[in-house]
Design an enzyme around this catalytic site. Structure first.
Site, mmCIF file in Angstrom:
data_model
loop_
_atom_site.group_PDB
_atom_site.id
_atom_site.type_symbol
_atom_site.label_atom_id
_atom_site.label_comp_id
_atom_site.label_asym_id
_atom_site.label_seq_id
_atom_site.Cartn_x
_atom_site.Cartn_y
_atom_site.Cartn_z
ATOM 1 N N ASP A 111 -7.209 -8.873 5.560
ATOM 2 C CA ASP A 111 -8.270 -8.690 6.554
ATOM 3 C C ASP A 111 -8.771 -7.267 6.636
ATOM 4 O O ASP A 111 -8.155 -6.325 6.159
ATOM 5 C CB ASP A 111 -7.741 -9.063 7.942
ATOM 6 C CG ASP A 111 -6.827 -7.965 8.508
ATOM 7 O OD1 ASP A 111 -5.884 -7.557 7.798
ATOM 8 O OD2 ASP A 111 -7.079 -7.495 9.636
ATOM 9 N N ASP A 170 0.858 -1.179 0.000
ATOM 10 C CA ASP A 170 0.000 0.000 0.000
ATOM 11 C C ASP A 170 0.902 1.240 0.000
ATOM 12 O O ASP A 170 1.380 1.647 -1.053
ATOM 13 C CB ASP A 170 -0.900 -0.104 1.241
ATOM 14 C CG ASP A 170 -1.938 0.995 1.340
ATOM 15 O OD1 ASP A 170 -2.257 1.592 0.307
ATOM 16 O OD2 ASP A 170 -2.446 1.238 2.439
#
Ligand code: IMP
Ligand code: MG
Length: 181
Positions: free
Chosen positions: A159, A103
């Site tokens: 998650d 990210d």
């Protein structure tokens, strides 16, 4: 019956299987004749790591590391903590760090710096998902499955507040459903 009707599927099982197959073929070619040390970056890489490792046709050893940028929500901060380190000496080894998603790049950048100091013969990175538009640290990605838009995804190891990791596909969590940062 689907497990999570509200989720928008981004990559289904077949797409993931194909991507893993292609990455494994490329890695097997690149490391032919060498012994590879695969490092699974817990927890998000667990499923990808297991599938990728089984598709390799070269010898590979396993290590596990756990690092996280602070906070368990959807906004990555840049402070990284290691809660589990590689347990063996990596000097002289061909090391491939495997993560599920990159990210901002803070986690991978931190790990690369940490492990480069230990004198590996080579040190590369493999990620299934690359959220490139969100990158704030320039990190070399040697093997990449998919580039994805700047949206929060779950499944196949990834998650949201520890939920959804066991979904066999990658999906987008509806806005408001993701864990608060
Ligand atoms: P980075 O340090 O900002 O590159 O963040 C990497 C870590 O943030 C990943 O290993 C994930 O644990 C988490 N992360 C970032 N984006 C997502 C996402 O869309 N879904 C699930 N986890 C994510
Ligand atoms: Mg997480």
């Amino acid at each position: 019956m689907t497990r999570e009707d509200r989720l928008e599927i981004l990559f289904d099982e077949q797409a993931l299987k194909q991507a893993v197959f292609e990455l494994a073929a490329q890695i097997s070619r690149d490391y032919a004749g060498k012994e590879l040390l695969l490092v699974c970056v817990l927890k998000g890489a667990a499923i990808f790591f297991a599938d990728l490792a089984r598709r390799l046709i070269i010898p590979a050893m396993f290590e596990f590391a756990q690092a996280s940028s602070y906070g368990s929500g959807t906004v990555s901060s840049r402070a990284v903590a290691v809660s589990k380190d590689i347990g063996s000496d990596i000097s002289g080894k061909h090391v491939l760090l495997v993560d599920g998603i990159i990210d901002t790049g803070a986690t991978m950048d931190f790990l690369l710096k940490r492990y480069r100091e230990r004198g590996p013969a080579s040190l590369r990175t493999a990620v299934l998902l690359d959220k490139r538009a969100h990158r704030t640290v320039d990190v070399p990605i040697d093997y990449r499955g998919f580039e994805i838009p700047d949206r929060f995804v779950v499944g196949y190891g990834m998650d949201s507040g520890e939920k959804y990791r066991n979904l066999p596909y990658i999906a987008v969590v509806p806005p408001g459903d993701a864990a608060a940062p």
